[in-house]
Design an enzyme around this catalytic site. Structure first.
Site, short mmCIF file in Angstrom:
data_model
loop_
_atom_site.label_atom_id
_atom_site.label_comp_id
_atom_site.label_asym_id
_atom_site.label_seq_id
_atom_site.Cartn_x
_atom_site.Cartn_y
_atom_site.Cartn_z
N THR A 1 0.85 -1.20 0.00
CA THR A 1 0.00 0.00 0.00
C THR A 1 0.88 1.24 0.00
O THR A 1 2.02 1.21 0.46
CB THR A 1 -0.88 0.07 1.26
N GLU B 1 -6.17 -3.01 -0.48
CA GLU B 1 -6.60 -4.08 0.42
C GLU B 1 -7.82 -4.84 -0.10
O GLU B 1 -8.24 -5.82 0.50
CB GLU B 1 -6.94 -3.48 1.81
N LYS C 1 -13.64 19.22 10.38
CA LYS C 1 -14.66 19.30 11.43
C LYS C 1 -14.81 20.73 11.89
O LYS C 1 -13.98 21.25 12.63
CB LYS C 1 -14.28 18.37 12.60
N TRP D 1 -19.38 18.24 9.90
CA TRP D 1 -18.34 17.78 8.98
C TRP D 1 -18.49 18.44 7.62
O TRP D 1 -19.60 18.52 7.08
CB TRP D 1 -18.44 16.25 8.80
P1 AMP Z 1 -5.13 2.71 -2.72
O1 AMP Z 1 -5.09 1.57 -1.80
O2 AMP Z 1 -3.81 3.40 -2.86
O3 AMP Z 1 -5.73 2.34 -4.02
O4 AMP Z 1 -6.07 3.82 -2.06
C1 AMP Z 1 -7.39 3.52 -1.70
C2 AMP Z 1 -8.09 4.79 -1.32
O5 AMP Z 1 -8.25 5.64 -2.46
C3 AMP Z 1 -9.51 4.57 -0.83
O6 AMP Z 1 -9.56 4.17 0.51
C4 AMP Z 1 -10.13 5.94 -1.07
O7 AMP Z 1 -9.81 6.84 -0.03
C5 AMP Z 1 -9.45 6.39 -2.33
N1 AMP Z 1 -10.33 6.14 -3.48
C6 AMP Z 1 -10.27 5.13 -4.36
N2 AMP Z 1 -11.22 5.26 -5.31
C7 AMP Z 1 -11.92 6.37 -5.00
C8 AMP Z 1 -13.04 7.05 -5.58
N3 AMP Z 1 -13.62 6.62 -6.69
N4 AMP Z 1 -13.49 8.15 -4.95
C9 AMP Z 1 -12.92 8.62 -3.82
N5 AMP Z 1 -11.85 8.05 -3.25
C10 AMP Z 1 -11.35 6.93 -3.83
#
Ligand code: AMP
Length: 542
Positions: A186, A331, A439, A444
């Site tokens: 990650t 994940e 906040k 929010w």
């Molecule tokens: P990653 O594991 O690097 O792919 O990051 C995952 C995170 O990216 C998620 O928990 C979200 O916070 C953000 N994310 C992924 N897709 C979207 C989406 N379509 N809209 C908003 N946030 C997103």
């Protein structure tokens, strides 16, 4: 009483053998680092994946040993996906946008035995190799005659020389489908990155899930161009789902600018593509500047961060392309939701449909979700109440590699760190990362809402909304803006743009113009860095 059906394991080797047999002449087209366009087929990818498996046997790699890759999207990377996992080893995709120090840390943590890299990443490997303590074999993804003589990397071999002499026959082993198949770290905005270890079973179930019609919906009549990198959550699972469905694949290599992507889409008659919003911004700018249209592309998957509604609207109204807004995480293999209309939405007018299409979408069967309050109580699906989003399912992480960070689950559910609403039709809308939410006076404010409105302004290239400490309200929003080249925009004009679009108390207190917003290795805005940069900032009137 058990059912009386056959119980063959779900293995990744099965995908490539299926594609090689049933879709043998379906093409895989790659723009190579060498600059040319390379064409191969599923039959050839299958044969060369078997050569990779034989080559790994010859190196003496054990079951579950890790093979690292540092590579763009391309046919050799695809062959490694299948040859490495199919033979029982684990393909570990490393993000080349990380610093050499981070690459070293990740390769050592994963205990990679072999590292295969595109020649464009030779500088990283030169800086990293002597500190990668477990790597015994270095493979450059190129022809034998493209390998420079004096790299200093011991035993460096070209991929073509490495697999060239091997047999195209290989008896793929059968083993427990829960065995590890692929490893991806990650992004880790804080602390060290953590490894997510996908299994054969999770990978196949996810491929099935994303191939469904209301999911990404790909078929043997499609031609898919994944701009999303194969080093970012396995290109969202598309290399697996494509083999499962016999979809033609087009790999863009390193050329991700608007012009190159557009030309490839047109030349190869691409019907669907997939990537993060920043890539599509470059593509849309290119289309607008040159008055172009798509002739075959009908849909594009956008995810990884929130897709601004203005982009979804422009794709639909100006280019006749449906955006499939998708949400997920490393994940989660990564797909959790995809936004597609239901039957009842089809009678709505286009403006009302857009109100649905801007959401992150509905759950793919296999990714269950719920929202909860701070005490863990489940919240209603009313489209208004927001809460912490949790997920569970057979392609969602149960524990990080080597148990890093302890048990991540809460009563069997994985806390995503996202804050969301879910409406009565099951459409998820992400309002924020829990760390990014603002906040203000107990209420929010969604930083994503503010940013979406800001980037709809014609002079804005990029915008981030962050919380600034405030003596009365605890936190107030501030907008950090990158202007489009040559564009004029004042603080007052930016703030006036929010009038009527947000409640007064949700409008940012201030606007700061910057040259650039820091982006992480997967192209996401690093708001934690901005918060650090502006931690002593005094808002007007505070
Ligand atoms: P990653 O594991 O690097 O792919 O990051 C995952 C995170 O990216 C998620 O928990 C979200 O916070 C953000 N994310 C992924 N897709 C979207 C989406 N379509 N809209 C908003 N946030 C997103």
């Amino acid at each position: 009483m058990l059912g009386l059906m056959q119980d063959s394991p779900l293995l990744i080797s099965g995908l490539i053998e299926f594609a090689a047999r049933h879709h043998h002449d379906t093409e895989i087209v790659s723009r190579r680092v060498e600059g040319d366009l390379h064409r191969t087929t599923y039959a050839q990818v299958g044969a060369r994946a078997r050569q990779v498996a034989n080559a790994l046997d010859r190196l003496g790699l054990a079951f579950s040993d890790r093979v690292g890759t540092l590579a763009w999207n391309g046919y050799r990377h695809l062959e490694l996906y299948y040859g490495v996992s199919g033979s029982g080893r684990v393909v570990h995709t490393i993000n080349p946008r990380l610093s050499p120090e981070q690459v070293v840390w990740i390769a050592n943590h994963a205990e990679d035995q072999v590292l295969c890299f595109d020649m464009s990443f030779l500088p990283i490997i030169k800086a990293a190799w002597s500190k990668c303590t477990t790597v015994k074999h270095w493979i450059a993804l190129c022809d034998a005659d493209a390998l420079p003589a004096d790299t200093g990397i011991p035993g460096l071999r070209s991929y073509e020389a490495w697999i060239g002499g091997e047999s195209e026959q290989y008896a793929w082993p059968s083993f427990d489908e829960r065995s590890a198949a692929a490893l991806c770290y990650t992004s880790g905005t804080t602390g060290n990155p953590k490894g997510v270890l996908y299994s054969h079973r999770s990978t196949l179930l996810h491929a099935w899930g994303i191939a469904l019609p209301d999911s990404l919906g790909i078929s043997a009549r499609d031609c898919v161009l994944p701009v999303v990198p194969m080093f970012h959550v396995n290109a969202w699972g598309l290399p697996y789902a494509a083999a499962m469905t016999g979809t033609k694949l087009v790999f863009p290599g390193a050329a991700l600018d608007g012009k190159s992507v557009y030309e490839l889409i047109e030349a190869e008659k691409v019907t669907m593509s997939a990537g993060v919003p920043t890539v599509w911004l470059m593509l849309l700018n290119h289309l607008k500047a040159n008055d172009l249209q798509f002739s075959t592309m009908t849909r594009t998957v956008i995810g990884g961060s929130a897709c601004p509604p203005a982009m979804i609207k422009s794709f639909r109204d100006d280019y006749d392309v449906t955006v499939l807004h998708a949400w997920g995480m490393t994940e989660m293999s990564p797909v959790g939701t995809v936004c597609k209309l239901k039957l009842k939405h089809l009678e709505m007018d286009p403006a009302a449909q857009l109100g649905v299409l801007i959401k992150q979408g509905r759950s793919v069967f296999g990714a269950e979700m719920k929202i909860v309050d701070p005490d863990g109580r489940e919240l209603p699906w009313d489209g208004a109440t927001s809460g912490d989003l949790l997920v569970r399912g057979p392609w969602i992480v149960s524990s990080y590699f080597k148990g890093e960070g302890g048990d991540p689950l809460v009563d069997g559910w994985f806390p995503t760190g996202d804050v969301a609403t879910i409406d009565p039709d099951g459409f998820l809308q992400i309002t924020d990362r829990s760390k990014d939410v603002i906040k203000s006076g107990g209420e929010w404010i969604s930083s994503i809402d503010v940013e979406n409105i800001a980037v709809a302004h014609p002079a804005v290239a990029m915008a981030a909304c962050i919380a600034i400490a405030h003596p009365k309200w605890d936190e107030r929003p501030m907008l950090v803006v990158v202007k489009k080249p040559g564009a004029e925009l004042s603080r007052e004009a930016m703030l006036a743009h929010f009038e009527g679009k947000l409640a007064k108390w949700q409008v940012p207190d201030d606007v700061v113009f910057v040259e650039a917003i820091p982006l992480g290795a997967t192209g996401k805005m690093q708001k934690n860095k901005l918060r650090e940069q502006f931690k002593d900032y005094r808002l007007p009137g505070a």
